[in-house]
Design a protein around this motif. Structure first.
Motif, short mmCIF file in Angstrom:
data_model
loop_
_atom_site.label_atom_id
_atom_site.label_comp_id
_atom_site.label_asym_id
_atom_site.label_seq_id
_atom_site.Cartn_x
_atom_site.Cartn_y
_atom_site.Cartn_z
N ASP A 1 59.61 -51.60 103.42
CA ASP A 1 59.93 -50.96 102.43
C ASP A 1 59.90 -49.33 102.88
O ASP A 1 58.83 -48.97 103.58
N PHE A 2 60.49 -48.67 102.52
CA PHE A 2 60.66 -47.14 102.94
C PHE A 2 59.37 -46.43 102.60
O PHE A 2 58.80 -45.69 103.50
N ALA A 3 59.14 -46.46 101.46
CA ALA A 3 57.77 -45.76 100.92
C ALA A 3 56.48 -46.10 101.74
O ALA A 3 55.50 -45.23 102.25
N GLY A 4 56.21 -47.22 101.88
CA GLY A 4 55.38 -47.85 102.83
C GLY A 4 55.20 -47.42 104.29
O GLY A 4 54.51 -46.94 104.95
N GLU A 5 56.61 -47.41 104.82
CA GLU A 5 56.76 -46.92 106.22
C GLU A 5 56.58 -45.38 106.26
O GLU A 5 55.81 -44.93 107.14
N VAL A 6 56.89 -44.47 105.17
CA VAL A 6 56.63 -43.10 105.20
C VAL A 6 55.12 -42.92 105.19
O VAL A 6 54.51 -42.06 105.86
N ILE A 7 54.50 -43.70 104.31
CA ILE A 7 52.98 -43.60 104.04
C ILE A 7 52.20 -43.86 105.39
O ILE A 7 51.33 -43.32 105.80
N ASP A 8 52.66 -44.99 105.98
CA ASP A 8 52.26 -45.43 107.32
C ASP A 8 52.25 -44.25 108.58
O ASP A 8 51.46 -43.90 109.21
N PHE A 9 53.48 -43.64 108.49
CA PHE A 9 53.89 -42.56 109.36
C PHE A 9 52.95 -41.40 109.25
O PHE A 9 52.27 -40.75 110.10
N LEU A 30 55.22 -26.29 102.88
CA LEU A 30 56.26 -27.39 102.49
C LEU A 30 57.12 -26.85 101.40
O LEU A 30 56.76 -26.55 100.20
N VAL A 31 58.12 -26.15 101.58
CA VAL A 31 58.94 -25.43 100.75
C VAL A 31 60.31 -26.23 100.26
O VAL A 31 60.98 -26.83 101.17
N ASN A 32 60.86 -26.03 98.85
CA ASN A 32 61.83 -26.65 98.48
C ASN A 32 61.90 -28.10 98.66
O ASN A 32 62.90 -28.79 98.97
N VAL A 33 60.75 -28.57 98.39
CA VAL A 33 60.47 -30.13 98.36
C VAL A 33 61.35 -30.77 97.41
O VAL A 33 61.51 -30.48 96.29
N PRO A 34 61.79 -32.12 97.51
CA PRO A 34 62.59 -32.63 96.72
C PRO A 34 61.72 -33.17 95.48
O PRO A 34 60.50 -33.42 95.87
N SER A 35 62.10 -33.54 94.44
CA SER A 35 61.54 -33.94 93.14
C SER A 35 60.93 -35.43 93.43
O SER A 35 59.55 -35.48 92.93
N TRP A 36 61.21 -36.14 94.25
CA TRP A 36 60.63 -37.52 94.63
C TRP A 36 59.38 -37.39 95.35
O TRP A 36 58.58 -38.03 95.66
N PHE A 37 59.45 -36.07 96.21
CA PHE A 37 57.86 -35.93 97.15
C PHE A 37 56.69 -35.67 96.44
O PHE A 37 55.85 -36.26 97.00
N GLY A 38 56.59 -35.41 95.07
CA GLY A 38 55.27 -35.61 94.46
C GLY A 38 54.85 -36.85 94.45
O GLY A 38 53.62 -37.06 94.54
N ALA A 39 55.52 -37.76 94.27
CA ALA A 39 55.11 -39.18 93.94
C ALA A 39 54.47 -39.56 95.46
O ALA A 39 53.30 -40.27 95.60
N ILE A 40 55.18 -39.34 96.57
CA ILE A 40 54.60 -39.75 97.72
C ILE A 40 53.34 -38.89 98.06
O ILE A 40 52.34 -39.53 98.74
N TRP A 41 53.58 -37.75 97.93
CA TRP A 41 52.21 -36.46 98.18
C TRP A 41 51.07 -37.27 97.53
O TRP A 41 49.90 -37.11 97.95
N LYS A 42 51.13 -37.78 96.23
CA LYS A 42 50.09 -38.32 95.55
C LYS A 42 49.34 -39.36 96.11
O LYS A 42 48.11 -39.40 96.30
N VAL A 43 50.03 -40.13 97.02
CA VAL A 43 49.59 -41.14 97.75
C VAL A 43 48.92 -40.91 99.36
O VAL A 43 47.95 -41.32 99.37
N VAL A 44 49.73 -39.81 99.79
CA VAL A 44 49.23 -39.45 101.12
C VAL A 44 48.10 -38.53 101.03
O VAL A 44 47.22 -38.41 102.01
N LYS A 45 48.17 -37.54 100.26
CA LYS A 45 47.24 -36.31 100.22
C LYS A 45 45.49 -37.34 100.15
O LYS A 45 44.78 -36.57 100.96
N PRO A 46 45.23 -38.20 99.54
CA PRO A 46 44.01 -38.63 99.60
C PRO A 46 43.58 -39.41 101.16
O PRO A 46 42.49 -39.24 101.41
N MET A 47 44.54 -39.43 102.04
CA MET A 47 44.40 -40.12 103.18
C MET A 47 44.26 -39.12 104.18
O MET A 47 43.56 -39.48 105.13
#
Length: 103
Positions: A1-9, A30-47
């Motif tokens: 799944d795409f989100a999992g691949e992004v997080i792994d990367f 990181l400027v002009n991030v798309p609206s969906w970036f916030g969801a991924i950022w919340k997952v990636v940030k703690p890592m």
């Protein structure tokens, strides 16, 4: 799944940069991030390593004032292009960029 691949990367990229390039990053914007970036950022940030995370600044298209304020702590206003709210010459119009386009 795409989100999992992004997080792994992001996890692997963060580990590589932390292990091999310690303290090389002053700040990343990181400027002009798309609206969906916030969801991924919340997952990636703690890592991420605390020190690295403290140097990353994320801005949506709607937060131009916040971006300019944060960038202004590192870059003088006269060196920021007007496209980003600064006073420098527009992107692509510096003598260096014009000269490079001739080559």
């Amino acid at each position: 799944d795409f989100a999992g691949e992004v997080i792994d990367f992001v996890r692997k990229a963060s580990a590589i940069t932390s292990d091999h390039y310690p303290e090389r990053l002053e700040a990343m914007y990181l400027v002009n991030v798309p609206s969906w970036f916030g969801a991924i950022w919340k997952v990636v940030k703690p890592m991420m390593d605390d020190n690295t995370r403290s140097k990353l600044f994320v801005f949506s298209k709607r937060d131009k004032k916040g971006f300019l304020k944060a960038l202004g702590t590192k870059v003088p206003q006269q060196n920021i292009p007007p496209e980003y709210g600064g006073e420098s010459m527009p992107l692509g119009q510096s003598p260096e960029e014009e000269f490079a386009s001739l080559m």
